[in-house]
Design a protein around this motif. Structure first.
Motif, PDB file in Angstrom:
ATOM      1  N   PRO A 113       0.805  -1.236   0.000  1.00 50.90           N
ATOM      2  CA  PRO A 113       0.000   0.000   0.000  1.00 50.90           C
ATOM      3  C   PRO A 113       0.831   1.275   0.000  1.00 50.90           C
ATOM      4  CG  PRO A 113      -0.179  -1.158   2.100  1.00 50.90           C
ATOM      5  CD  PRO A 113       0.542  -2.071   1.170  1.00 50.90           C
ATOM      6  N   GLU A 114       2.099   1.183   0.405  1.00 47.65           N
ATOM      7  CA  GLU A 114       2.936   2.392   0.391  1.00 47.65           C
ATOM      8  C   GLU A 114       3.158   2.923  -1.027  1.00 47.65           C
ATOM      9  OE1 GLU A 114       3.793   4.064   2.906  1.00 47.65           O
ATOM     10  OE2 GLU A 114       3.725   2.701   4.626  1.00 47.65           O
ATOM     11  N   ARG A 115       2.964   2.063  -2.024  1.00 37.66           N
ATOM     12  CA  ARG A 115       3.115   2.519  -3.413  1.00 37.66           C
ATOM     13  C   ARG A 115       2.021   3.499  -3.809  1.00 37.66           C
ATOM     14  NH1 ARG A 115       3.536  -2.615  -7.255  1.00 37.66           N
ATOM     15  NH2 ARG A 115       3.406  -0.953  -8.800  1.00 37.66           N
ATOM     16  N   PHE A 116       0.914   3.518  -3.064  1.00 37.72           N
ATOM     17  CA  PHE A 116      -0.249   4.310  -3.473  1.00 37.72           C
ATOM     18  C   PHE A 116      -0.680   5.284  -2.382  1.00 37.72           C
ATOM     19  CE2 PHE A 116      -0.723   0.121  -5.695  1.00 37.72           C
ATOM     20  CZ  PHE A 116      -0.371   0.576  -6.958  1.00 37.72           C
ATOM     21  N   SER A 117       0.290   5.942  -1.794  1.00 34.84           N
ATOM     22  CA  SER A 117      -0.064   6.876  -0.719  1.00 34.84           C
ATOM     23  C   SER A 117      -0.878   8.032  -1.293  1.00 34.84           C
ATOM     24  CB  SER A 117       1.180   7.370   0.005  1.00 34.84           C
ATOM     25  OG  SER A 117       2.064   7.951  -0.905  1.00 34.84           O
ATOM     26  N   PRO A 118      -1.865   8.503  -0.538  1.00 30.51           N
ATOM     27  CA  PRO A 118      -2.804   9.506  -1.070  1.00 30.51           C
ATOM     28  C   PRO A 118      -2.130  10.822  -1.419  1.00 30.51           C
ATOM     29  CG  PRO A 118      -3.632   8.522   0.964  1.00 30.51           C
ATOM     30  CD  PRO A 118      -2.223   8.050   0.796  1.00 30.51           C
ATOM     31  N   SER A 119      -2.682  11.498  -2.432  1.00 26.64           N
ATOM     32  CA  SER A 119      -2.193  12.826  -2.802  1.00 26.64           C
ATOM     33  C   SER A 119      -3.212  13.917  -2.478  1.00 26.64           C
ATOM     34  CB  SER A 119      -1.862  12.864  -4.296  1.00 26.64           C
ATOM     35  OG  SER A 119      -3.010  12.551  -5.056  1.00 26.64           O
ATOM     36  N   ARG A 120      -4.384  13.507  -1.985  1.00 27.20           N
ATOM     37  CA  ARG A 120      -5.401  14.506  -1.672  1.00 27.20           C
ATOM     38  C   ARG A 120      -6.331  13.949  -0.590  1.00 27.20           C
ATOM     39  NH1 ARG A 120      -8.901  13.703  -7.288  1.00 27.20           N
ATOM     40  NH2 ARG A 120      -9.774  11.712  -6.666  1.00 27.20           N
ATOM     41  N   GLU A 121      -6.912  14.867   0.162  1.00 28.86           N
ATOM     42  CA  GLU A 121      -7.890  14.504   1.185  1.00 28.86           C
ATOM     43  C   GLU A 121      -9.236  15.067   0.747  1.00 28.86           C
ATOM     44  OE1 GLU A 121      -6.945  13.230   4.457  1.00 28.86           O
ATOM     45  OE2 GLU A 121      -4.864  13.894   4.713  1.00 28.86           O
ATOM     46  N   VAL A 122     -10.271  14.247   0.769  1.00 28.24           N
ATOM     47  CA  VAL A 122     -11.580  14.700   0.295  1.00 28.24           C
ATOM     48  C   VAL A 122     -12.654  14.497   1.367  1.00 28.24           C
ATOM     49  CG1 VAL A 122     -10.950  14.274  -2.113  1.00 28.24           C
ATOM     50  CG2 VAL A 122     -12.135  12.495  -0.823  1.00 28.24           C
ATOM     51  N   TRP A 123     -13.724  15.244   1.202  1.00 26.31           N
ATOM     52  CA  TRP A 123     -14.881  15.224   2.100  1.00 26.31           C
ATOM     53  C   TRP A 123     -14.516  15.619   3.537  1.00 26.31           C
ATOM     54  CZ3 TRP A 123     -19.909  15.510   1.210  1.00 26.31           C
ATOM     55  CH2 TRP A 123     -20.332  15.216  -0.100  1.00 26.31           C
ATOM     56  N   LEU A 124     -13.779  16.740   3.632  1.00 30.25           N
ATOM     57  CA  LEU A 124     -13.429  17.228   4.975  1.00 30.25           C
ATOM     58  C   LEU A 124     -14.665  17.646   5.762  1.00 30.25           C
ATOM     59  CD1 LEU A 124     -10.111  19.204   4.667  1.00 30.25           C
ATOM     60  CD2 LEU A 124     -10.575  16.777   4.561  1.00 30.25           C
ATOM     61  N   GLU A 125     -15.749  17.936   5.038  1.00 31.39           N
ATOM     62  CA  GLU A 125     -17.015  18.266   5.714  1.00 31.39           C
ATOM     63  C   GLU A 125     -17.428  17.204   6.724  1.00 31.39           C
ATOM     64  OE1 GLU A 125     -20.484  18.783   3.241  1.00 31.39           O
ATOM     65  OE2 GLU A 125     -19.856  20.807   2.690  1.00 31.39           O
ATOM     66  N   HIS A 126     -17.070  15.966   6.442  1.00 32.24           N
ATOM     67  CA  HIS A 126     -17.478  14.857   7.316  1.00 32.24           C
ATOM     68  C   HIS A 126     -16.352  14.362   8.226  1.00 32.24           C
ATOM     69  CE1 HIS A 126     -20.974  13.379   4.481  1.00 32.24           C
ATOM     70  NE2 HIS A 126     -21.098  14.640   4.854  1.00 32.24           N
ATOM     71  N   LYS A 127     -15.211  15.009   8.159  1.00 30.11           N
ATOM     72  CA  LYS A 127     -14.047  14.490   8.886  1.00 30.11           C
ATOM     73  C   LYS A 127     -14.273  14.502  10.405  1.00 30.11           C
ATOM     74  CE  LYS A 127     -10.218  16.772   9.751  1.00 30.11           C
ATOM     75  NZ  LYS A 127     -10.039  16.330  11.132  1.00 30.11           N
TER      76      LYS A 127
END
Ligand SMILES: [Zn+2]
Ligand SMILES: [Zn+2]
Length: 146
Positions: A113-127
């Motif tokens: 999974p380290e090969r696909f680390s996220p580049s963006r965070e989405v839906w902060l409204e629900h965080k």
């Protein structure tokens, strides 16, 4: 296919990656590069996966193959179809009829999974308040296409 065969040895020559569920009944393979890598904080993903933030690796549909077992399905909204292992319950994919050419795979179910680390965070409204953001990433109140 022997699931214990290391895929590392082909890593430089091939972009292929494999993953699977907790019990091993379901295995999948992708080819090509991900179209997007995100971590979603929406309530639907949170409940579906049982995690405060969920990493998704989005691939072209034709580049995703289930190589062992079969996926159970749950339609979590009119547009959204989620799949999971019917034996152990691991969430495997999310797809939306709004983007029929794409499939999002749960990043944490990849063998590497380290090969696909996220580049963006989405839906902060629900965080959730206790979930920390990676401040170095782009972030969006809702989906990143808005
Ligand atoms: Zn399973
Ligand atoms: Zn979500």
């Amino acid at each position: 296919m022997n699931p214990t065969t290391p895929i590392m040895m082909n890593r430089l020559n091939s972009p292929d990656a494999e993953g699977g569920c907790l019990c091993g009944a379901v295995r999948f393979r992708v080819t090509g590069q991900p179209l997007a890598l995100s971590r979603c904080h929406c309530e639907s993903c949170r409940r579906a996966v049982g995690s405060a933030g969920v990493g998704w690796s989005i691939f072209r549909r034709e580049e995703v193959t289930v190589v062992r077992g079969s996926l159970a399905q749950y339609r979590s909204s009119a547009q959204a179809l989620r799949t999971f292992c019917g034996n152990c319950g691991t969430s495997i994919s999310y797809e939306s009829s709004d983007e029929p050419a794409q499939v999002a795979l749960a990043t944490a179910t990849f063998d590497e999974p380290e090969r696909f680390s996220p580049s963006r965070e989405v839906w902060l409204e629900h965080k959730l308040s206790w979930e920390l953001l990676n401040q170095s990433l782009m972030s969006y109140d809702r989906g990143s296409s808005e």
